[in-house]
Design a protein around this motif. Structure first.
Motif, PDB file in Angstrom:
ATOM      1  N   LEU A  37       0.893  -0.965  -0.015  1.00 30.42           N
ATOM      2  CA  LEU A  37       0.062  -0.232   0.052  1.00 30.42           C
ATOM      3  C   LEU A  37       0.793   1.266  -0.041  1.00 30.42           C
ATOM      4  O   LEU A  37       1.764   1.356   0.856  1.00 30.42           O
ATOM      5  CB  LEU A  37      -0.899  -0.132   1.190  1.00 30.42           C
ATOM      6  CG  LEU A  37      -2.135   0.574   1.141  1.00 30.42           C
ATOM      7  CD1 LEU A  37      -2.994   0.425   0.036  1.00 30.42           C
ATOM      8  CD2 LEU A  37      -2.995   0.632   2.352  1.00 30.42           C
ATOM      9  N   ILE A  38       0.814   2.138  -1.149  1.00 28.81           N
ATOM     10  CA  ILE A  38       1.329   3.226  -1.125  1.00 28.81           C
ATOM     11  C   ILE A  38       0.563   4.357  -1.014  1.00 28.81           C
ATOM     12  O   ILE A  38      -0.424   4.577  -1.892  1.00 28.81           O
ATOM     13  CB  ILE A  38       2.174   3.450  -2.547  1.00 28.81           C
ATOM     14  CG1 ILE A  38       3.049   2.110  -2.751  1.00 28.81           C
ATOM     15  CG2 ILE A  38       3.176   4.707  -2.642  1.00 28.81           C
ATOM     16  CD1 ILE A  38       2.638   1.311  -3.684  1.00 28.81           C
ATOM     17  N   TRP A  39       0.959   5.305   0.180  1.00 25.19           N
ATOM     18  CA  TRP A  39      -0.191   6.624   0.324  1.00 25.19           C
ATOM     19  C   TRP A  39       0.726   7.663   0.401  1.00 25.19           C
ATOM     20  O   TRP A  39       2.139   7.893   0.977  1.00 25.19           O
ATOM     21  CB  TRP A  39      -0.520   6.280   1.820  1.00 25.19           C
ATOM     22  CG  TRP A  39      -1.385   7.544   2.387  1.00 25.19           C
ATOM     23  CD1 TRP A  39      -2.170   7.978   1.934  1.00 25.19           C
ATOM     24  CD2 TRP A  39      -1.129   7.988   3.604  1.00 25.19           C
ATOM     25  NE1 TRP A  39      -2.932   8.999   2.633  1.00 25.19           N
ATOM     26  CE2 TRP A  39      -2.050   9.043   3.846  1.00 25.19           C
ATOM     27  CE3 TRP A  39      -0.205   7.841   4.656  1.00 25.19           C
ATOM     28  CZ2 TRP A  39      -2.107   9.858   4.837  1.00 25.19           C
ATOM     29  CZ3 TRP A  39      -0.225   8.746   5.963  1.00 25.19           C
ATOM     30  CH2 TRP A  39      -1.313   9.762   5.896  1.00 25.19           C
ATOM     31  N   LYS A  40       0.377   8.669  -0.191  1.00 20.58           N
ATOM     32  CA  LYS A  40       1.182  10.138  -0.278  1.00 20.58           C
ATOM     33  C   LYS A  40       0.095  10.998  -0.137  1.00 20.58           C
ATOM     34  O   LYS A  40      -0.938  11.028  -0.480  1.00 20.58           O
ATOM     35  CB  LYS A  40       1.610  10.390  -1.679  1.00 20.58           C
ATOM     36  CG  LYS A  40       2.614   9.480  -2.187  1.00 20.58           C
ATOM     37  CD  LYS A  40       4.388   9.976  -1.487  1.00 20.58           C
ATOM     38  CE  LYS A  40       5.288   9.146  -2.188  1.00 20.58           C
ATOM     39  NZ  LYS A  40       6.446   9.420  -1.505  1.00 20.58           N
ATOM     40  N   SER A  41       0.627  12.012   1.022  1.00 16.18           N
ATOM     41  CA  SER A  41      -0.086  13.089   1.402  1.00 16.18           C
ATOM     42  C   SER A  41       0.651  14.354   1.334  1.00 16.18           C
ATOM     43  O   SER A  41       1.253  14.703   2.336  1.00 16.18           O
ATOM     44  CB  SER A  41      -0.937  13.088   2.627  1.00 16.18           C
ATOM     45  OG  SER A  41      -1.872  13.980   2.954  1.00 16.18           O
ATOM     46  N   LYS A  82      -1.287  20.081  -1.156  1.00 12.16           N
ATOM     47  CA  LYS A  82      -2.813  20.055  -1.962  1.00 12.16           C
ATOM     48  C   LYS A  82      -2.948  18.954  -2.880  1.00 12.16           C
ATOM     49  O   LYS A  82      -4.010  18.944  -3.456  1.00 12.16           O
ATOM     50  CB  LYS A  82      -2.478  21.285  -2.828  1.00 12.16           C
ATOM     51  CG  LYS A  82      -2.246  22.657  -2.029  1.00 12.16           C
ATOM     52  CD  LYS A  82      -2.300  23.689  -3.074  1.00 12.16           C
ATOM     53  CE  LYS A  82      -2.013  25.272  -2.550  1.00 12.16           C
ATOM     54  NZ  LYS A  82      -2.149  26.191  -3.452  1.00 12.16           N
ATOM     55  N   GLN A  83      -2.261  17.606  -2.726  1.00 14.49           N
ATOM     56  CA  GLN A  83      -2.609  16.727  -3.594  1.00 14.49           C
ATOM     57  C   GLN A  83      -1.741  15.460  -2.828  1.00 14.49           C
ATOM     58  O   GLN A  83      -0.968  15.458  -2.261  1.00 14.49           O
ATOM     59  CB  GLN A  83      -1.700  16.779  -4.748  1.00 14.49           C
ATOM     60  CG  GLN A  83      -2.403  15.883  -5.937  1.00 14.49           C
ATOM     61  CD  GLN A  83      -1.676  16.215  -7.146  1.00 14.49           C
ATOM     62  OE1 GLN A  83      -1.140  17.097  -7.420  1.00 14.49           O
ATOM     63  NE2 GLN A  83      -2.035  15.380  -8.199  1.00 14.49           N
ATOM     64  N   GLY A  84      -2.652  14.366  -3.199  1.00  9.73           N
ATOM     65  CA  GLY A  84      -2.184  13.137  -2.574  1.00  9.73           C
ATOM     66  C   GLY A  84      -2.804  11.930  -3.359  1.00  9.73           C
ATOM     67  O   GLY A  84      -3.653  12.110  -4.558  1.00  9.73           O
ATOM     68  N   TYR A  85      -2.481  10.754  -2.976  1.00 10.98           N
ATOM     69  CA  TYR A  85      -2.919   9.462  -3.933  1.00 10.98           C
ATOM     70  C   TYR A  85      -2.880   8.153  -2.771  1.00 10.98           C
ATOM     71  O   TYR A  85      -1.968   8.160  -1.813  1.00 10.98           O
ATOM     72  CB  TYR A  85      -2.402   9.228  -5.131  1.00 10.98           C
ATOM     73  CG  TYR A  85      -0.875   8.740  -4.995  1.00 10.98           C
ATOM     74  CD1 TYR A  85      -0.605   7.606  -4.772  1.00 10.98           C
ATOM     75  CD2 TYR A  85      -0.091   9.624  -5.470  1.00 10.98           C
ATOM     76  CE1 TYR A  85       0.904   7.025  -4.739  1.00 10.98           C
ATOM     77  CE2 TYR A  85       1.344   9.300  -5.375  1.00 10.98           C
ATOM     78  CZ  TYR A  85       1.893   7.812  -5.030  1.00 10.98           C
ATOM     79  OH  TYR A  85       3.215   7.564  -5.265  1.00 10.98           O
ATOM     80  N   LEU A  86      -3.481   7.346  -2.840  1.00  6.08           N
ATOM     81  CA  LEU A  86      -3.418   5.977  -2.413  1.00  6.08           C
ATOM     82  C   LEU A  86      -3.453   5.053  -3.604  1.00  6.08           C
ATOM     83  O   LEU A  86      -4.211   4.803  -4.554  1.00  6.08           O
ATOM     84  CB  LEU A  86      -4.636   5.613  -1.498  1.00  6.08           C
ATOM     85  CG  LEU A  86      -4.562   4.452  -0.542  1.00  6.08           C
ATOM     86  CD1 LEU A  86      -3.588   4.351   0.118  1.00  6.08           C
ATOM     87  CD2 LEU A  86      -6.083   4.260  -0.032  1.00  6.08           C
ATOM     88  N   ALA A  87      -2.477   4.131  -3.441  1.00  4.80           N
ATOM     89  CA  ALA A  87      -2.327   2.947  -4.429  1.00  4.80           C
ATOM     90  C   ALA A  87      -2.149   1.649  -3.692  1.00  4.80           C
ATOM     91  O   ALA A  87      -1.246   1.596  -2.849  1.00  4.80           O
ATOM     92  CB  ALA A  87      -1.136   3.188  -5.421  1.00  4.80           C
TER      93      ALA A  87
END
Length: 411
Positions: free
Chosen positions: A295-299, A302-307
């Motif tokens: 699980l890759i999480w970026k916060s 002003k932007q992020g994603y979960l993969a």
């Protein structure tokens, strides 16, 4: 015959003392655990200057945080790497010139996913030389704003591009690269054509946040504040929409990989702890699944994603991840959420035992404009994040209509 004397303390009295001492130790220890001493982070009103006073610190450190925007896709990452190189080139030799040399200043620079940090470190005994430090800061900011690209800009870009290409041979890197390109899309022009604007936007007065740590920083912060321009962040809470059309890449190995991903709002959002707790709970859920997963999480700014990347014998090119997502949601329980919350709090407590780790969060708090009492309030806010909030957040993840599925099939 001498007269026998009674002992000063009898056995019962000694037992009572032992018990009192033991209880006192337990109470004192518990009190210390509840009232950990955190650093005091301060912010100047209407100024992007944050500071922590440390009277016994061996140095004074000024950290200039340059806002570059989230470097998520390949072009953005290359632009940020090129920006770091350009800044290093423009600052080269500055430390040997006055007033840097007179103050004994050492300069360093580093990049993260959404910013570049320029670090100026001075001996503590120079921290009171406010006029010289202000002159140094002015010179540094002027040098940053004076864009001098040089003749080798295109060659440096080509070298960075070649290094990136080599790194994309790994299956998971290929999946993440394709996903990140789908998140933001390719630039309408070649990245080098917009590098000058990118440089100037990242080094403008409104893009710089300053953090100070060391002795005598209160008055110094007030001296340096007029050199910077406050720029309030307007969070972008609506992530970009994605098409749900599945994508299939060319095979590169004898094993099938699948990526599921969604766009998320950035770090400035109000529900960040709910998102953090939801991600940690999802990680526990995935550990119960047979497939190998990551699980890759970026916060970010002003932007992020979960993969989620899945592989294993049961993952095929035609595997529909809908069933997996539904099963994850069906296995969600209060016990899992509570375990995730306890683990988060325990890790936070352990990490914050060291003052250096607390200071490591100063830049994060300043850059994302978080409350200055973030460290002190973390436990309360984590406890106040209810299980129902976490369930709702996980549901918004797994049922996101804009979720993307990318397949990297086996040969």
């Amino acid at each position: 015959m001498p007269e026998a004397k009674s002992p000063l303390f009898n056995r019962t009295y000694l037992k009572v003392i032992v018990w009192i001492v033991a209880i006192a130790i337990v109470l004192l220890t518990a009190g210390q655990n509840r009232s950990r001493d955190f650093i005091s982070i301060q912010k100047l009103a209407e100024s992007p200057v944050y500071y922590v006073s440390q009277d016994k610190a061996p140095y004074l450190q000024l950290r200039f945080l340059l806002r570059t925007g989230a470097a998520i896709n390949g072009d953005q990452q290359l632009l940020q790497q090129l920006l770091l190189q350009q800044l290093q080139q423009q600052l080269a030799g500055l430390a040997t010139q006055p007033p840097f040399s007179q103050l004994g200043t050492k300069l360093a620079s580093e990049a993260s996913d959404d910013r570049i940090t320029i670090v100026a470190t001075l001996p503590a005994d120079r921290s009171g030389e406010h006029a010289a430090i202000a002159e140094m800061t002015t010179t540094l900011l002027q040098q940053l704003s004076n864009y001098q690209p040089g003749d080798d800009l295109e060659k440096r870009w080509e070298r960075l591009e070649a290094e990136q290409y080599l790194n994309l041979k790994d299956p998971e890197s290929r999946l993440l690269n394709r996903f990140s390109n789908l998140l933001n899309g390719p630039l309408s022009v070649h990245p080098l054509q917009r590098f000058a604007d990118f440089y100037r936007n990242s080094t403008s007065e409104g893009a710089v946040t300053l953090t100070l740590q060391g002795p005598a920083v209160v008055a110094l912060a007030e001296t340096l504040a007029p050199l910077l321009q406050d720029s309030s962040i307007t969070p972008s809470l609506t992530p970009p929409s994605l098409t749900s059309t599945p994508v299939q890449l060319e095979p590169v190995s004898n094993q099938t990989y699948k990526l599921w991903g969604i766009a998320l709002p950035g770090r400035q959002q109000q529900d960040f702890l709910s998102e953090l707790l939801a991600v940690r709970t999802l990680q526990q859920l995935l550990q119960q699944h047979q497939a190998t997963s990551r699980l890759i999480w970026k916060s970010l700014d002003k932007q992020g994603y979960l993969a989620m990347i899945l592989q294993g014998p049961e993952i095929k090119a035609d595997t529909d991840l809908t069933a997996l997502l539904e099963s994850l949601q069906a296995q969600l329980s209060d016990e899992l959420i509570d375990n995730a919350r306890t683990t988060l709090q325990t890790n936070f407590d352990t990490l914050m035992e060291q003052t250096d780790n607390q200071l490591g969060l100063l830049d994060t708090i300043a850059f994302y404009q978080l409350p200055t009492d973030y460290l002190n309030s973390f436990e309360d806010r984590l406890r106040q994040t209810s299980n129902s909030q976490v369930r709702q957040t996980i549901s918004s993840f797994l049922n996101n209509p804009g979720r993307y599925q990318i397949t990297l099939p086996a040969y």
